[in-house]
Scaffold this motif. Structure first.
Motif, PDB file in Angstrom:
ATOM      1  N   VAL A 130       0.934  -1.237   0.062  1.00 61.17           N
ATOM      2  CA  VAL A 130      -0.102   0.008   0.044  1.00 61.17           C
ATOM      3  C   VAL A 130       0.866   1.394  -0.071  1.00 61.17           C
ATOM      4  N   VAL A 131       1.909   1.242   0.984  1.00 58.57           N
ATOM      5  CA  VAL A 131       2.859   2.457   0.990  1.00 58.57           C
ATOM      6  C   VAL A 131       3.558   2.551  -0.183  1.00 58.57           C
ATOM      7  N   MET A 132       4.081   1.587  -0.628  1.00 60.14           N
ATOM      8  CA  MET A 132       4.993   1.670  -2.091  1.00 60.14           C
ATOM      9  C   MET A 132       4.029   2.142  -3.477  1.00 60.14           C
ATOM     10  N   THR A 133       2.642   1.381  -3.502  1.00 57.79           N
ATOM     11  CA  THR A 133       1.781   1.637  -4.415  1.00 57.79           C
ATOM     12  C   THR A 133       1.475   3.313  -4.321  1.00 57.79           C
ATOM     13  N   LEU A 134       0.990   3.748  -3.254  1.00 61.73           N
ATOM     14  CA  LEU A 134       0.837   5.149  -3.042  1.00 61.73           C
ATOM     15  C   LEU A 134       1.702   5.964  -3.594  1.00 61.73           C
ATOM     16  N   GLN A 135       2.995   5.850  -3.000  1.00 61.48           N
ATOM     17  CA  GLN A 135       4.211   6.598  -3.277  1.00 61.48           C
ATOM     18  C   GLN A 135       4.517   6.488  -4.784  1.00 61.48           C
ATOM     19  N   GLY A 136       4.074   5.588  -5.552  1.00 56.85           N
ATOM     20  CA  GLY A 136       4.525   5.120  -6.879  1.00 56.85           C
ATOM     21  C   GLY A 136       3.365   5.995  -7.746  1.00 56.85           C
ATOM     22  N   THR A 137       2.424   6.049  -7.355  1.00 54.86           N
ATOM     23  CA  THR A 137       1.082   6.701  -7.978  1.00 54.86           C
ATOM     24  C   THR A 137       1.243   8.205  -7.715  1.00 54.86           C
ATOM     25  N   LEU A 138       1.555   8.503  -6.439  1.00 56.34           N
ATOM     26  CA  LEU A 138       1.630   9.899  -6.295  1.00 56.34           C
ATOM     27  C   LEU A 138       2.784  10.632  -6.743  1.00 56.34           C
ATOM     28  N   SER A 139       3.655   9.747  -7.297  1.00 53.11           N
ATOM     29  CA  SER A 139       4.927  10.456  -7.946  1.00 53.11           C
ATOM     30  C   SER A 139       4.706  11.050  -9.247  1.00 53.11           C
ATOM     31  N   ARG A 140       3.431  10.716  -9.925  1.00 53.95           N
ATOM     32  CA  ARG A 140       3.074  11.282 -11.077  1.00 53.95           C
ATOM     33  C   ARG A 140       2.194  12.559 -11.012  1.00 53.95           C
ATOM     34  N   VAL A 141       1.810  12.877  -9.819  1.00 49.91           N
ATOM     35  CA  VAL A 141       0.659  13.881  -9.532  1.00 49.91           C
ATOM     36  C   VAL A 141       1.223  15.292  -9.506  1.00 49.91           C
ATOM     37  N   LEU A 142       2.508  15.519  -9.081  1.00 46.84           N
ATOM     38  CA  LEU A 142       3.087  16.733  -8.867  1.00 46.84           C
ATOM     39  C   LEU A 142       4.563  16.325  -9.166  1.00 46.84           C
ATOM     40  N   ASP A 143       5.379  17.597  -9.578  1.00 47.45           N
ATOM     41  CA  ASP A 143       6.729  17.562  -9.637  1.00 47.45           C
ATOM     42  C   ASP A 143       7.524  17.042  -8.372  1.00 47.45           C
ATOM     43  N   ALA A 144       8.541  16.550  -8.212  1.00 46.74           N
ATOM     44  CA  ALA A 144       9.380  16.100  -7.268  1.00 46.74           C
ATOM     45  C   ALA A 144       9.716  16.978  -6.341  1.00 46.74           C
ATOM     46  N   LYS A 145      10.035  18.368  -6.794  1.00 40.56           N
ATOM     47  CA  LYS A 145      10.537  19.281  -5.872  1.00 40.56           C
ATOM     48  C   LYS A 145       9.195  19.594  -4.854  1.00 40.56           C
ATOM     49  N   THR A 146       8.180  19.808  -5.710  1.00 40.28           N
ATOM     50  CA  THR A 146       6.841  20.019  -4.888  1.00 40.28           C
ATOM     51  C   THR A 146       6.333  18.978  -4.067  1.00 40.28           C
ATOM     52  N   ARG A 147       6.585  17.638  -4.540  1.00 41.57           N
ATOM     53  CA  ARG A 147       6.015  16.602  -3.506  1.00 41.57           C
ATOM     54  C   ARG A 147       7.049  16.823  -2.291  1.00 41.57           C
TER      55      ARG A 147
END
Length: 182
Positions: free
Chosen positions: A46-63
């Motif tokens: 769950v944690v890894m899937t959530l992190q992976g999915t959310l890596s696509r919603v905003l750029d890395a610096k913003t996240r």
């Protein structure tokens, strides 16, 4: 000392071995948080899937700005160290910007608005004011992006809570103290 038990490398459940191998390849080692999560492969997934999915919603610096602001607001030393370590490797994310993110700001005005908003989400338990929404919108964020900001903040809350409950042993360089905004 961590309060939850991490399985030894020989005792990692089958469902977690592949995930830990990927984490190890990414970091060069398996951070204690992920080793602990391996005791429950479903939670690790769950944690890894959530992190992976959310890596696509905003750029890395913003996240990572969100992660630093939220982790500071929650007093999660492990997550502060982890996100400071990862952020320091991002192009254009200086140590000053990392410190500012932890304090709810940024060198970049748009990310400063995100950091303030993320901390308001945490501090108000999601009961942000109209002025908080107006400020993040005024910085140029759309409603779909605001949904992404809130979701990233909640994902960070999840790992903050896990690491605060566990008192995860810090196996990465520790983050220096930075004051929160007043």
């Amino acid at each position: 000392m961590s309060r939850l038990n991490a399985p030894s490398p020989d005792d990692v459940p089958d469902g977690a071995k592949g995930i830990l191998d990927n984490v190890g390849a990414q970091f060069g080692f398996v951070p204690n948080m992920f080793a602990t999560l391996a005791s429950n492969p479903a939670v690790l997934d769950v944690v890894m899937t959530l992190q992976g999915t959310l890596s696509r919603v905003l750029d890395a610096k913003t996240r990572h700005t969100i992660a630093l602001a939220v982790s500071q607001a929650n007093g999660c030393d492990y997550c502060l160290a982890m996100h400071t370590h990862v952020s320091s490797g991002l192009p254009g994310m200086s140590s000053d910007d990392i410190d500012l993110a932890r304090a709810g700001s940024s060198i970049d005005p748009k990310r400063a608005a995100v950091a303030r908003f993320a901390q308001q989400v945490v501090e108000s338990r999601g009961q942000v004011s109209d002025a908080d929404l107006a400020a993040v919108r005024g910085a140029g964020y759309t409603d779909p992006q605001i949904l992404a900001i809130v979701t990233v903040a909640v994902q960070v809350l999840l790992t903050n809570f896990i690491n605060n409950v566990n008192q995860t042993d810090n196996d990465i360089p520790t983050a220096s103290s930075v004051g929160t905004r007043g």
